[in-house]
Design a protein around this motif. Structure first.
Motif, short mmCIF file in Angstrom:
data_model
loop_
_atom_site.label_atom_id
_atom_site.label_comp_id
_atom_site.label_asym_id
_atom_site.label_seq_id
_atom_site.Cartn_x
_atom_site.Cartn_y
_atom_site.Cartn_z
N UNK A 263 0.84 -1.19 0.00
CA UNK A 263 0.00 0.00 0.00
C UNK A 263 0.88 1.25 0.00
N UNK A 264 0.40 2.25 -0.70
CA UNK A 264 1.09 3.54 -0.91
C UNK A 264 2.24 3.43 -1.91
N UNK A 265 2.44 2.24 -2.47
CA UNK A 265 3.46 2.06 -3.48
C UNK A 265 2.96 2.41 -4.87
N UNK A 266 3.82 2.18 -5.86
CA UNK A 266 3.50 2.50 -7.25
C UNK A 266 3.77 1.30 -8.15
N UNK A 267 3.11 1.32 -9.28
CA UNK A 267 3.27 0.26 -10.26
C UNK A 267 2.93 0.84 -11.62
N UNK A 268 3.61 0.39 -12.65
CA UNK A 268 3.28 0.82 -14.01
C UNK A 268 2.96 -0.38 -14.87
N UNK A 269 1.78 -0.33 -15.47
CA UNK A 269 1.34 -1.37 -16.40
C UNK A 269 1.57 -0.91 -17.83
N UNK A 270 1.80 -1.87 -18.70
CA UNK A 270 1.98 -1.60 -20.12
C UNK A 270 0.96 -2.39 -20.92
N UNK A 271 0.59 -1.83 -22.06
CA UNK A 271 -0.31 -2.52 -22.98
C UNK A 271 0.22 -2.25 -24.39
N UNK A 272 0.66 -3.29 -25.05
CA UNK A 272 1.23 -3.16 -26.39
C UNK A 272 0.28 -3.74 -27.42
N UNK A 273 0.06 -2.98 -28.47
CA UNK A 273 -0.84 -3.39 -29.53
C UNK A 273 -0.03 -3.90 -30.72
N UNK A 274 -0.58 -4.90 -31.38
CA UNK A 274 0.02 -5.42 -32.60
C UNK A 274 -1.07 -5.72 -33.60
N UNK A 275 -0.68 -5.90 -34.85
CA UNK A 275 -1.67 -6.13 -35.89
C UNK A 275 -2.05 -4.82 -36.54
N UNK A 276 -3.30 -4.69 -36.93
CA UNK A 276 -3.79 -3.48 -37.62
C UNK A 276 -4.08 -2.39 -36.60
#
Length: 123
Positions: free
Chosen positions: A13-26
């Motif tokens: 709790x009170x920490x940080x996190x970074x999520x990624x979302x990579x797209x491929x295709x059209x």
């Protein structure tokens, strides 16, 4: 279009996190990409989205000021920076894409969904 979410994990709790979302295709067909989350037994919750053309962003009130969405055009990737995390942020996080101007807070607007990445916030 395929969406690949990553970056989940266990954080205090009170920490940080970074999520990624990579797209491929059209990927040129994707107008906006958004982040959602879901807790078992509950409806999927809209967190925020970013428009690819100009980087405009929208956020749910529940995360405004704590979560930030950004994008990297060259990598076809969007990010969800999560700060000051709380145990109630524990959920599976999904990215999703719409291919037109549609209501972005409705799950039915989204044509493309990535697999979820689990975020667990310990107290």
């Amino acid at each position: 279009v395929q969406l690949q979410a990553s970056g989940g994990g266990l954080v205090q709790a009170r920490g940080s996190l970074r999520l990624s979302c990579t797209a491929s295709g059209h990927t040129f067909t994707v107008y906006l990409t958004a982040w959602w989350r879901q807790v078992p037994g509950k409806e999927r919750e809209f967190l925020g989205g970013i428009r690819w053309t100009d980087g405009s962003t929208w956020y749910a009130d529940s995360v405004q000021g704590r979560f930030t969405i950004s994008k990297d055009d060259a990598l076809n990737t969007i990010y969800l920076q999560m700060n000051n995390l709380k145990p109630e942020d524990t959920a599976a996080y999904f990215c999703a894409g719409v291919d037109g101007v549609l209501p972005i807070r409705l799950t039915t607007s989204y044509k493309y969904w990535g697999q979820g990445t689990q975020v667990t916030v310990s107290s």
